[in-house]
Scaffold this motif. Structure first.
Motif, PDB file in Angstrom:
ATOM      1  N   ALA A  93      -5.801 -37.223  48.984  1.00 45.20           N
ATOM      2  CA  ALA A  93      -5.833 -36.112  48.032  1.00 45.20           C
ATOM      3  C   ALA A  93      -4.464 -35.445  47.922  1.00 45.20           C
ATOM      4  O   ALA A  93      -4.071 -34.985  46.844  1.00 45.20           O
ATOM      5  CB  ALA A  93      -6.889 -35.087  48.455  1.00 45.20           C
ATOM      6  N   MET A  94      -3.730 -35.399  49.040  1.00 42.78           N
ATOM      7  CA  MET A  94      -2.422 -34.749  49.031  1.00 42.78           C
ATOM      8  C   MET A  94      -1.396 -35.531  48.221  1.00 42.78           C
ATOM      9  O   MET A  94      -0.366 -34.994  47.819  1.00 42.78           O
ATOM     10  CB  MET A  94      -1.917 -34.552  50.465  1.00 42.78           C
ATOM     11  CG  MET A  94      -2.704 -33.518  51.254  1.00 42.78           C
ATOM     12  SD  MET A  94      -1.973 -33.150  52.865  1.00 42.78           S
ATOM     13  CE  MET A  94      -2.174 -34.716  53.732  1.00 42.78           C
ATOM     14  N   THR A  95      -1.647 -36.824  47.974  1.00 41.53           N
ATOM     15  CA  THR A  95      -0.694 -37.647  47.235  1.00 41.53           C
ATOM     16  C   THR A  95      -0.994 -37.703  45.739  1.00 41.53           C
ATOM     17  O   THR A  95      -0.181 -38.218  44.975  1.00 41.53           O
ATOM     18  CB  THR A  95      -0.694 -39.082  47.790  1.00 41.53           C
ATOM     19  OG1 THR A  95      -1.960 -39.706  47.513  1.00 41.53           O
ATOM     20  CG2 THR A  95      -0.445 -39.089  49.297  1.00 41.53           C
ATOM     21  N   LEU A  96      -2.151 -37.191  45.326  1.00 42.99           N
ATOM     22  CA  LEU A  96      -2.555 -37.272  43.929  1.00 42.99           C
ATOM     23  C   LEU A  96      -1.862 -36.197  43.095  1.00 42.99           C
ATOM     24  O   LEU A  96      -1.569 -35.101  43.585  1.00 42.99           O
ATOM     25  CB  LEU A  96      -4.069 -37.101  43.792  1.00 42.99           C
ATOM     26  CG  LEU A  96      -4.947 -38.200  44.403  1.00 42.99           C
ATOM     27  CD1 LEU A  96      -6.415 -37.821  44.252  1.00 42.99           C
ATOM     28  CD2 LEU A  96      -4.677 -39.543  43.743  1.00 42.99           C
ATOM     29  N   SER A  97      -1.632 -36.508  41.828  1.00 44.42           N
ATOM     30  CA  SER A  97      -1.130 -35.498  40.909  1.00 44.42           C
ATOM     31  C   SER A  97      -2.225 -34.474  40.659  1.00 44.42           C
ATOM     32  O   SER A  97      -3.405 -34.716  40.933  1.00 44.42           O
ATOM     33  CB  SER A  97      -0.709 -36.143  39.591  1.00 44.42           C
ATOM     34  OG  SER A  97      -1.858 -36.658  38.908  1.00 44.42           O
ATOM     35  N   ALA A 100      -4.884 -35.898  38.306  1.00 38.80           N
ATOM     36  CA  ALA A 100      -5.733 -36.903  38.939  1.00 38.80           C
ATOM     37  C   ALA A 100      -6.713 -36.260  39.914  1.00 38.80           C
ATOM     38  O   ALA A 100      -7.882 -36.650  39.986  1.00 38.80           O
ATOM     39  CB  ALA A 100      -4.867 -37.935  39.663  1.00 38.80           C
ATOM     40  N   LEU A 101      -6.238 -35.260  40.664  1.00 39.86           N
ATOM     41  CA  LEU A 101      -7.126 -34.570  41.601  1.00 39.86           C
ATOM     42  C   LEU A 101      -8.201 -33.803  40.843  1.00 39.86           C
ATOM     43  O   LEU A 101      -9.360 -33.778  41.263  1.00 39.86           O
ATOM     44  CB  LEU A 101      -6.313 -33.615  42.484  1.00 39.86           C
ATOM     45  CG  LEU A 101      -7.106 -32.874  43.571  1.00 39.86           C
ATOM     46  CD1 LEU A 101      -7.810 -33.855  44.497  1.00 39.86           C
ATOM     47  CD2 LEU A 101      -6.188 -31.950  44.369  1.00 39.86           C
ATOM     48  N   ASP A 102      -7.839 -33.196  39.717  1.00 39.63           N
ATOM     49  CA  ASP A 102      -8.834 -32.497  38.896  1.00 39.63           C
ATOM     50  C   ASP A 102      -9.928 -33.451  38.434  1.00 39.63           C
ATOM     51  O   ASP A 102     -11.116 -33.124  38.475  1.00 39.63           O
ATOM     52  CB  ASP A 102      -8.164 -31.866  37.675  1.00 39.63           C
ATOM     53  CG  ASP A 102      -7.552 -30.513  37.991  1.00 39.63           C
ATOM     54  OD1 ASP A 102      -7.806 -30.002  39.094  1.00 39.63           O
ATOM     55  OD2 ASP A 102      -6.828 -29.974  37.142  1.00 39.63           O
ATOM     56  N   ARG A 103      -9.518 -34.629  37.991  1.00 42.78           N
ATOM     57  CA  ARG A 103     -10.508 -35.600  37.503  1.00 42.78           C
ATOM     58  C   ARG A 103     -11.400 -36.094  38.644  1.00 42.78           C
ATOM     59  O   ARG A 103     -12.609 -36.299  38.445  1.00 42.78           O
ATOM     60  CB  ARG A 103      -9.794 -36.778  36.825  1.00 42.78           C
ATOM     61  CG  ARG A 103      -9.134 -36.403  35.503  1.00 42.78           C
ATOM     62  CD  ARG A 103      -8.642 -37.621  34.749  1.00 42.78           C
ATOM     63  NE  ARG A 103      -7.533 -38.273  35.429  1.00 42.78           N
ATOM     64  CZ  ARG A 103      -6.255 -37.949  35.252  1.00 42.78           C
ATOM     65  NH1 ARG A 103      -5.924 -36.958  34.443  1.00 42.78           N
ATOM     66  NH2 ARG A 103      -5.305 -38.613  35.893  1.00 42.78           N
ATOM     67  N   LEU A 104     -10.817 -36.286  39.813  1.00 40.25           N
ATOM     68  CA  LEU A 104     -11.609 -36.710  40.973  1.00 40.25           C
ATOM     69  C   LEU A 104     -12.616 -35.624  41.355  1.00 40.25           C
ATOM     70  O   LEU A 104     -13.793 -35.916  41.601  1.00 40.25           O
ATOM     71  CB  LEU A 104     -10.684 -37.018  42.147  1.00 40.25           C
ATOM     72  CG  LEU A 104     -11.359 -37.414  43.468  1.00 40.25           C
ATOM     73  CD1 LEU A 104     -12.245 -38.643  43.290  1.00 40.25           C
ATOM     74  CD2 LEU A 104     -10.318 -37.652  44.563  1.00 40.25           C
TER      75      LEU A 104
END
Length: 260
Positions: A93-97, A100-104
């Motif tokens: 999660a710390m590596t996601l933009s 991308a984290l919002d979509r996840l």
């Protein structure tokens, strides 16, 4: 005051069906307090950790830890998967933009909302029997379930009770009241692992920067969880679960659908 009232209301409603309400705090932190997603997840996890510790202490007065020991292997089985899942998912999660984290997060919250709707019409009842009698089948399934639950809990900053309790009831055939306490035994170490993993992120500074919000949100959540527990049974669990499921679907879609 908004943080206290929000935490209190969410935890009260969640407490009436045996949940802490962390999945509802996340949209609150992002939508109302405008925290970036990763910071909101970390603050949510810190709040959830305090709430779970208080919940476990309260449940111990009703269901002593000695009653859990015969079922301790279930907690260990799930923990073997959830600890790894939480560590891996928090690091990922710390590596996601941010987008991308919002979509996840959106996908996971929508999934939890649909699960709550399903639970409102399909009541959990294993009949006291494990799903599989063969331990060689049951244990690997427990590892896999723990892995997935730990990953979800780490990404959303939740305790995972909404997934752990149905898993313990249906997979292992445990009575739901006992399953609630066992879920806390799994949640605490799992949340600690995810919390320690997030310490490597610069977003962890949100706990000191938003110290006031964390304190009032936690106080409201703890008081709300206690209040919800006292009001247990006031509203039929199926009705409340369905309402909360629709609210979660609506709030998640509104807040996370465009990555803000």
């Amino acid at each position: 005051m908004t943080g206290f009232l929000g935490g209190f209301t969410i935890a009260s409603l969640g407490g009436m069906i045996g949940l802490g309400g962390a999945e509802f705090r996340l949209p609150l932190l992002v939508g109302v307090f405008r925290l970036p997603s990763l910071q909101a997840v970390i603050l949510n996890k810190a709040t959830s950790l305090v709430v779970v510790i208080c919940a476990f202490a309260a449940r111990s007065l009703v269901l002593p830890p000695s009653a859990l020991w015969p079922h301790g292997w279930i907690a260990l089985n799930l923990l073997a998967g959830s600890l790894f899942g939480a560590w891996w998912a928090a690091g990922h999660a710390m590596t996601l933009s941010r987008g991308a984290l919002d979509r996840l997060i959106l996908g996971l919250l929508l999934g939890l909302g649909l699960l709550m709707l399903a639970e409102s019409v399909w009541h959990m009842d294993s009949g006291g029997q494990a799903l599989f009698a063969d331990t060689w089948v049951l244990v690997p399934l427990g590892l896999l379930a723990g892995l997935l639950i730990g990953a979800v809990a780490a990404v959303l900053g939740v305790a995972g009770g909404e997934l752990l309790i149905p898993t313990i009831v249906l997979l292992y055939g445990v009575e739901i009241k006992l399953a609630g306490s066992l879920s806390l035994l799994v949640s605490l170490p799992t949340m600690l692992v995810g919390f320690l993993r997030y310490r490597q992120s610069g977003a962890f500074a949100v706990l000191s920067r938003e110290k006031g919000l964390f304190q009032v949100l936690t106080a409201g959540s703890v008081l709300g969880a206690i209040t919800g527990g006292l009001l247990l049974g006031l509203v039929p669990a199926g009705v409340l679960t369905a309402v909360l499921g629709f609210l979660l679907l609506g709030s998640a879609w509104k807040i996370f659908r465009h990555g803000r």
